[in-house]
Design an enzyme around this catalytic site. Structure first.
Site, PDB file in Angstrom:
ATOM      1  N   THR A 126     -23.421  23.500 -26.338  1.00  0.00           N
ATOM      2  CA  THR A 126     -23.066  22.523 -27.595  1.00  0.00           C
ATOM      3  C   THR A 126     -23.790  21.253 -27.675  1.00  0.00           C
ATOM      4  OG1 THR A 126     -21.036  23.650 -27.657  1.00  0.00           O
ATOM      5  CG2 THR A 126     -21.333  21.439 -28.695  1.00  0.00           C
ATOM      6  N   GLU A 158     -21.655  29.363 -29.313  1.00  0.00           N
ATOM      7  CA  GLU A 158     -20.512  30.360 -28.752  1.00  0.00           C
ATOM      8  C   GLU A 158     -19.155  29.529 -28.976  1.00  0.00           C
ATOM      9  OE1 GLU A 158     -18.193  29.524 -26.206  1.00  0.00           O
ATOM     10  OE2 GLU A 158     -19.324  27.643 -25.648  1.00  0.00           O
ATOM     11  N   LEU A 160     -16.330  30.931 -27.458  1.00  0.00           N
ATOM     12  CA  LEU A 160     -15.299  31.488 -26.736  1.00  0.00           C
ATOM     13  C   LEU A 160     -14.232  30.556 -26.131  1.00  0.00           C
ATOM     14  CD1 LEU A 160     -16.033  30.774 -23.484  1.00  0.00           C
ATOM     15  CD2 LEU A 160     -17.853  32.454 -24.098  1.00  0.00           C
ATOM     16  N   LYS A 215     -20.834  24.627 -35.085  1.00  0.00           N
ATOM     17  CA  LYS A 215     -20.093  24.415 -33.774  1.00  0.00           C
ATOM     18  C   LYS A 215     -19.108  23.067 -33.669  1.00  0.00           C
ATOM     19  CE  LYS A 215     -18.779  24.715 -29.548  1.00  0.00           C
ATOM     20  NZ  LYS A 215     -17.955  25.699 -28.835  1.00  0.00           N
ATOM     21  N   LEU A 262      -1.445  26.013 -34.874  1.00  0.00           N
ATOM     22  CA  LEU A 262      -0.269  25.081 -35.339  1.00  0.00           C
ATOM     23  C   LEU A 262       0.847  25.084 -34.300  1.00  0.00           C
ATOM     24  CD1 LEU A 262      -0.159  25.993 -39.172  1.00  0.00           C
ATOM     25  CD2 LEU A 262      -0.901  24.071 -38.161  1.00  0.00           C
ATOM     26  N   CYS A 272     -13.714  21.346 -24.252  1.00  0.00           N
ATOM     27  CA  CYS A 272     -14.324  21.057 -25.436  1.00  0.00           C
ATOM     28  C   CYS A 272     -13.766  20.257 -26.504  1.00  0.00           C
ATOM     29  CB  CYS A 272     -14.438  22.821 -25.864  1.00  0.00           C
ATOM     30  SG  CYS A 272     -15.391  23.747 -25.229  1.00  0.00           S
TER      31      CYS A 272
END
Ligand code: UDX
Length: 443
Positions: A126, A158, A160, A215, A262, A272
């Site tokens: 990223t 990605e 994932l 991303k 939610l 991330c």
């Protein structure tokens, strides 16, 4: 047709990706500069826990469709497309540290200089918008002496999830290709068509900058959804008979909203969301735009820890001298990863009071020890963790915690009380003990 793939960086993204490609008739050479990791993989041991990874790693190594090395020269000789999956950690100010990406491109470029072939470079780490064009392309050309056309370049984010890495690699919702030129996009698309076969997901081909933005914007949007419901959870706690779980269910039935992401709780953690949300905020600042919604979601995420401490105090009164059991330390179930774990943040907050804390986690105890040291008591079983305690807090919603019954709490705890910070339990099943949960109004 490209059949030989190199993967640089055998971490949470690179290793599952390498195994997945290798399992679908590609010849894969994985590279990592961490020699210990390489030795471990050579002994067929996965250095990280990911569902299905250990078995797949063993299989592809035995079939010899995956080999690993620490030599760029060797990797380059044996691959025609190279996926970059090295980490992009945060600088202290929240911006992205591109050191590993740059080093990788430099080393790759240096070896590539001596090789005369077309190589498709695919960046999966990223990186902030503009990095592919302004940093990666420039660095590669400087170190390799080659120009676009002699090599290809794509940014291919990605999406994932940890713990579900292999599943997500085999079943992505979409593939985003940010190609520097048409040829690069076409070749990468061809690789994915062969990888996915008849179950090829939808594809969006764009320029690298849009792909880099997609991303970040995806992750920031998902974190916003979570912070939104967490804000509503604080609201529900003040309204008699309100329950955020039911609210999420109800609004989620609207297709435009959707039920996923939610789930109210302690907030978003992991490797991330926290990093990407902060980097995005920084990125906005750098180009002169205050992203105030992003500021707010970070604030809400932080406030969920204070919110949980408040619920603890409401449930057991003064914290002084109390023993608290924490179930779950991983940043989410299904992983041993504790990076930015909200549950560990809560433990750290509670440690500011004079309390004894006992912790349990099915997979993450070892990694948690590196952060919490000897400040807490590590327990191998749930029962051991509950014994003699005044409050049990569910911090991470591992499936096995769902089996917990009020009888067990009554049997082992000094004073049975449960705080559900991940909305795993039905409050009705804990009627006979003190029970509270994030997003549950007074009843
Ligand atoms: C995330 C993205 O989902 C993935 O697409 C991206 O590539 C990497 O970041 P991951 O960090 O593995 O993946 O975990 P995810 O399952 O998305 O959860 C992130 C955090 O949000 C966890 O701390 C989780 O507990 C929390 N979360 C998630 C909630 O609090 N509520 C939810 O409804 C969903």
């Amino acid at each position: 047709m490209i059949n030989r793939i190199g993967i640089v960086g055998l971490g949470y993204v690179g290793l599952p990706l390498a195994c997945a490609f290798a399992s679908r008739s590609f010849k894969v050479t994985g590279l990592d500069t961490d020699l210990e990791k390489i030795e471990l993989i050579k002994r067929e041991e996965a250095p990280i826990y990911e569902e299905g990874l250990q078995d797949l790693l063993k299989k592809v190594l035995e079939e010899k469709s995956l080999k690993v090395t620490s030599s760029y020269k060797e990797m380059l000789e044996e691959s025609d497309a190279c996926f970059i999956c090295v980490g992009t950690p945060s600088n202290p100010d929240g911006s992205v540290d591109l050191r590993y990406v740059k080093e990788t491109i430099e080393m790759l470029g240096e070896s590539y200089r001596r090789v005369d072939k077309y190589l498709l470079l695919v960046v999966r780490s990223t990186i902030p918008p503009g990095t592919t064009l302004n940093v990666i392309k420039k660095t590669l050309e400087e170190w390799s002496g080659k120009n676009i056309g002699e090599y290809g370049l794509c940014f291919n984010p990605e999406f994932l999830r940890e713990g579900r890495a292999l599943y997500d690699i085999f079943n992505p919702d979409r593939i985003i290709i940010g190609a520097i030129d048409e040829e690069s996009g076409r070749i990468l698309l061809d690789i994915y068509k062969r990888f996915h076969g008849i179950s090829m997901p939808p594809v969006l081909i764009t320029n690298p900058t849009n792909a880099e933005l997609i991303k970040y914007v995806s992750n920031v949007f998902l974190a916003t959804k979570i912070s939104f419901i967490n804000m509503i959870s604080q609201l529900c706690q003040r309204i008699p008979n309100a329950d955020v779980k039911v609210i999420a269910e109800g609004i989620g039935m609207d297709k435009r909203i959707g039920r996923e992401f939610l789930n109210a709780g302690l907030g978003w953690g992991g490797s991330c969301f926290p990093k990407d949300v902060k980097a995005f905020l920084r990125f906005g600042e750098e180009i002169g735009l205050r992203l105030n919604l992003v500021e707010s979601i970070i604030e809400i995420n932080e406030s969920q820890i204070e919110n949980a401490v408040k619920l603890v105090e409401e449930l057991v009164g003064r914290l002084d001298g109390k023993t608290i059991s924490i179930l779950g330390l991983a940043f989410k179930p299904g992983t041993d990863d504790v990076r930015e774990s909200r549950s560990i943040r809560l433990v750290e907050e509670l440690l500011k009071y004079n309390v004894e804390i006992k912790v349990h986690d099915p997979k993450a105890l070892e990694k948690a020890k590196k952060i919490l040291g000897d400040k807490v008591i590590y327990c191998r079983t749930i029962e051991e963790c509950l014994t003699g305690s005044d409050l049990c807090i569910l911090g991470t919603e591992w499936a096995e915690y769902k089996e917990l019954r009020q009888e067990t709490l009554k049997k082992y705890m000094r004073r049975p009380a449960l705080l559900d910070c991940r909305r795993l339990y039905d409050p009705e099943e804990f009627r006979e003990i003190k029970f509270s949960a994030i997003g549950l109004g007074p009843r």
